[in-house]
Design an enzyme around this catalytic site. Structure first.
Site, mmCIF file in Angstrom:
data_model
loop_
_atom_site.group_PDB
_atom_site.id
_atom_site.type_symbol
_atom_site.label_atom_id
_atom_site.label_comp_id
_atom_site.label_asym_id
_atom_site.label_seq_id
_atom_site.Cartn_x
_atom_site.Cartn_y
_atom_site.Cartn_z
ATOM 1 N N CYS A 108 0.796 -1.387 0.006
ATOM 2 C CA CYS A 108 0.017 -0.107 0.044
ATOM 3 C C CYS A 108 0.940 1.178 -0.048
ATOM 4 C CB CYS A 108 -1.081 -0.075 1.195
ATOM 5 S SG CYS A 108 -2.281 1.144 0.907
ATOM 6 N N HIS A 110 -3.658 -5.588 1.102
ATOM 7 C CA HIS A 110 -3.006 -5.703 2.472
ATOM 8 C C HIS A 110 -2.910 -7.265 2.875
ATOM 9 C CE1 HIS A 110 -2.332 -1.677 4.028
ATOM 10 N NE2 HIS A 110 -3.280 -1.302 3.432
ATOM 11 N N GLU A 149 -1.379 -8.565 5.113
ATOM 12 C CA GLU A 149 -1.205 -8.780 6.570
ATOM 13 C C GLU A 149 -2.567 -8.826 7.334
ATOM 14 O OE1 GLU A 149 -1.080 -4.428 5.997
ATOM 15 O OE2 GLU A 149 -0.412 -6.234 4.990
#
Length: 230
Positions: free
Chosen positions: A86, A203, A205
């Site tokens: 990002c 993302h 994660e």
């Protein structure tokens, strides 16, 4: 592997990626403050998501000049692995470490929801273990995620197999509707020509823990760690 996570003023996904790398993947992680000049022996550098320097001027444009980026560029130039997620992708693009630019989303609004994407190649560290036929559900959260490069650059990305991910729908079909930010040819992630620097807007994660009822992002981290187990 030893991971170094760079933290800029305004980073807000640093602890997310550290949690996944340390607690879920069982790796050693060091926090690297943006004013430092020491990568502390990290094997893999991560530039996390967030709003570095408040996204003033242009997302990633100020962070690109942070002292530690001098070391990240040297590290990458020597073949070291670097992943920007990002805002980290935006910083990599501003630094010229990956091709293209990230423009304002086509609707000029901040987008924060789940998207789907498909890996386009297994010929990169972060996609090496991913099923190319599977659509991964990975969230996005950005205002400037609209990937752009001119026609010649896009053709070069294709010829060099540098397109890592494209946005799709849940069934794996590519469409304008699935391309929420307006990225050229639905591109969600790319790598540099040397294949050691990776930029990704979604993302992973945030999709790597059973507590979140979504572990699709683990495929990316498992791919990264495959080099350590080879």
């Amino acid at each position: 592997m030893k991971f170094g996570v760079v933290i800029f003023p305004g980073s807000n996904c640093d602890e997310d990626i550290i949690y996944v790398l340390e607690k879920i993947m069982g790796q050693q992680v060091v926090r690297l403050w943006h004013k430092n000049h020491d990568l502390e022996g990290a094997d893999f550098i991560v530039l996390p998501g967030g709003f570095s320097f408040g996204d003033y001027l242009r997302s990633g444009a100020i962070a690109r000049f942070s002292p530690i980026m001098q070391e990240v560029v040297r590290f990458a130039d020597k073949g070291g692995y670097v992943l920007g997620i990002c805002n980290g992708f935006q910083i990599l693009a501003e630094a010229g470490l990956v091709p293209g630019a990230l423009l304002h989303n086509k609707n000029r609004k901040f987008i924060c929801h789940n998207t789907y994407l498909k890996a386009q190649t297994n010929n990169s560290l972060i996609t090496s273990q991913i099923d190319l036929n599977s659509a991964l559900k990975i969230p996005v959260a950005h205002g400037e995620g609209n990937f752009y490069a001119d026609k010649n650059s896009i053709e070069a990305l294709k010829q060099n197999d540098q397109i890592l991910f494209r946005y799709c729908d849940a069934a794996g079909n590519y469409s304008d509707e699935a391309n929420y930010n307006g990225s050229v040819e639905n591109i969600a992630g790319v790598c540099n020509k040397s294949r050691n620097v990776f930029g990704l807007m979604p993302h992973p994660e945030r999709a790597a823990d059973s507590l979140l009822a979504n572990e699709d992002g683990l495929a990316i981290f498992e791919s990264i760690l495959s080099v350590a187990n080879a």
